[in-house]
Design a protein around this motif. Structure first.
Motif, PDB file in Angstrom:
ATOM      1  N   ALA A  24       0.835  -1.206   0.000  1.00 51.12           N
ATOM      2  CA  ALA A  24       0.000   0.000   0.000  1.00 51.12           C
ATOM      3  C   ALA A  24       0.869   1.254   0.000  1.00 51.12           C
ATOM      4  N   LEU A  25       1.929   1.248   0.772  1.00 45.91           N
ATOM      5  CA  LEU A  25       2.829   2.402   0.810  1.00 45.91           C
ATOM      6  C   LEU A  25       3.520   2.586  -0.540  1.00 45.91           C
ATOM      7  N   ALA A  26       3.965   1.485  -1.142  1.00 48.58           N
ATOM      8  CA  ALA A  26       4.625   1.571  -2.452  1.00 48.58           C
ATOM      9  C   ALA A  26       3.680   2.133  -3.502  1.00 48.58           C
ATOM     10  N   LEU A  27       2.442   1.661  -3.505  1.00 49.31           N
ATOM     11  CA  LEU A  27       1.467   2.137  -4.478  1.00 49.31           C
ATOM     12  C   LEU A  27       1.107   3.597  -4.216  1.00 49.31           C
ATOM     13  N   SER A  28       1.053   3.977  -2.959  1.00 50.57           N
ATOM     14  CA  SER A  28       0.808   5.379  -2.604  1.00 50.57           C
ATOM     15  C   SER A  28       1.934   6.265  -3.132  1.00 50.57           C
ATOM     16  N   MET A  29       3.167   5.840  -2.936  1.00 54.15           N
ATOM     17  CA  MET A  29       4.319   6.594  -3.441  1.00 54.15           C
ATOM     18  C   MET A  29       4.257   6.758  -4.956  1.00 54.15           C
ATOM     19  N   MET A  30       3.885   5.686  -5.649  1.00 52.77           N
ATOM     20  CA  MET A  30       3.806   5.751  -7.105  1.00 52.77           C
ATOM     21  C   MET A  30       2.684   6.683  -7.558  1.00 52.77           C
ATOM     22  N   THR A  31       1.549   6.613  -6.895  1.00 52.58           N
ATOM     23  CA  THR A  31       0.412   7.457  -7.270  1.00 52.58           C
ATOM     24  C   THR A  31       0.732   8.927  -7.059  1.00 52.58           C
ATOM     25  N   ILE A  32       1.348   9.248  -5.936  1.00 46.52           N
ATOM     26  CA  ILE A  32       1.716  10.635  -5.645  1.00 46.52           C
ATOM     27  C   ILE A  32       2.707  11.150  -6.681  1.00 46.52           C
ATOM     28  N   ALA A  33       3.724  10.355  -6.984  1.00 48.95           N
ATOM     29  CA  ALA A  33       4.735  10.777  -7.959  1.00 48.95           C
ATOM     30  C   ALA A  33       4.140  10.959  -9.343  1.00 48.95           C
ATOM     31  N   SER A  34       3.072  10.212  -9.643  1.00 50.19           N
ATOM     32  CA  SER A  34       2.461  10.273 -10.967  1.00 50.19           C
ATOM     33  C   SER A  34       1.625  11.533 -11.169  1.00 50.19           C
ATOM     34  N   LEU A  35       1.305  12.224 -10.106  1.00 47.95           N
ATOM     35  CA  LEU A  35       0.481  13.427 -10.183  1.00 47.95           C
ATOM     36  C   LEU A  35       1.387  14.656 -10.078  1.00 47.95           C
TER      37      LEU A  35
END
Length: 373
Positions: A222-233
């Motif tokens: 969940a943390l990894a996916l959160s990091m990726m989502t934030i970086a993608s925006l």
């Protein structure tokens, strides 16, 4: 838009597959889907490799009640830039796709059963690379009777596969359309991917990748996916939609550490909606595939781009925080200097890297014209 329902199909590689690194995978299955019809000559196909956390579902719906269509539905269908009356459009799931638990994703990766043991591979699965994804796709298009690709068009990680296609099979690929692209991955971007992998590997439930049949490292994933989502925006997105708004108007974040902001709640909701479809080991392997990417297996970007003969349309996002527009400008300049035909447009919008999905329609007419050249 695509109005007909899309069918997910399965492609099985004939015999064992030898990876770029020399390891052997005994059985390889990947999912794919098609829109449109292949011409008798087999030369009207457009291949669409997907982005990092995506799958083959680029347009249409699997079921009439699906809440959302595929990610590029806005530019796909009869009379659209990706015209299904003219082109045979093919989307393919990659090896080690993160969505290993999604019934509409078919992939071979760490979560797959090793036929030699009857158990999931886990970290015993061989390292796979972007070139391996492309080699599997080549076997698929041969199976489908495709003789030439009118174009390869992919976003983000899909753009890496797009560039690799042009470098590895120049006689097959007429055009490429890398969207929010990367023809190379620098160390800074690789460090971001490493941090995402570390989030998983530091979760006690990861257990060296041998978590199958027990608690899974959901907190780390969940943390990894959160990091990726934030970086993608990016900044424009956060200001446009949240602007420091509290998650609860009655709960001041300054009053208690448990009180938060609306933007953080939104990210958490996005992660929660997708987490149950994903496998942590597959996520690790997919990020490593990105980290290892070098175009054409060459030591420098210039050497890799020298392999490309196809016409090129580059569509970066002007506000990309993962794959910055300056990298695409460098790629463009090298291609032009070596004599390639290059068209270029920067995508606008508040979504950063994700402009390549959310606002792709703004490039629709340019895509149409490029495909007709």
């Amino acid at each position: 838009m695509v109005t007909e329902l899309v069918e997910k199909r399965i492609f099985e590689v004939d015999g064992a597959y030898r990876t770029l690194g020399g390891a052997v995978i005994a059985e390889v299955r990947v999912g794919y889907e098609t829109v449109g019809r292949l011409s008798p000559a087999g030369d009207n196909a457009i291949l669409i490799p997907h982005y990092n956390t995506g799958n083959s579902h680029f347009a249409g719906r699997y079921r009439a009640d699906d809440p959302l269509p595929g990610y590029w539905d806005a530019i796909t269908g009869p009379g659209c830039p990706l015209d299904s009356d003219r082109y045979f459009l093919v989307g393919v799931d990659c090896l080690s796709n993160v969505n290993a638990k999604d019934p509409f994703t078919v992939t071979t990766g760490p979560a797959s059963i090793d036929p030699a043991t009857g158990k999931p591979y886990g970290m015993r699965f061989p390292t796979v690379q972007i070139a391996d994804f492309v080699n599997i796709q080549k076997a698929l298009i041969d199976h489908l009777g495709i003789t030439r690709l009118r174009a390869v068009m992919g976003a983000s990680m899909g753009s890496m596969q797009t560039f690799q296609w042009a470098a590895a099979f120049p006689a097959v690929v007429e055009r490429i359309i890398p969207v929010i692209p990367s023809a190379f991955l620098d160390d800074y971007t690789a460090l971001k991917l490493r941090a995402m992998r570390q989030a998983i590997m530091l979760d006690p439930d990861w257990r060296g990748g041998d978590y199958y049949g027990g608690p899974e490292p959901q907190a780390g994933l969940a943390l990894a996916l959160s990091m990726m989502t934030i970086a993608s925006l990016g900044h424009d997105w956060s200001q446009k939609y949240f602007n420091r708004r509290w998650a609860d108007p009655l709960k001041d974040p300054a009053a208690d550490m448990s009180h938060g902001f609306a933007a953080a709640d939104w990210i958490d909701e996005q992660v929660k909606a997708r987490l149950h479809l994903m496998d942590a080991n597959n996520f690790l392997y997919l990020q490593r595939a990105n980290e290892l990417f070098t175009l054409g297996g060459k030591a420098s970007l210039e050497e890799g781009l020298r392999l490309i003969q196809a016409k090129v349309l580059l569509l970066p996002s002007a506000s990309d925080h993962i794959l910055p527009v300056s990298h695409t400008q460098r790629t463009r300049d090298i291609l032009i200097a070596q004599g390639n035909q290059v068209d270029y447009m920067e995508l606008a919008g508040p979504f950063g890297h994700l402009n390549g999905v959310a606002t792709i329609a703004q490039a629709g007419e340019l895509i149409r014209q490029f495909l007709e050249k």
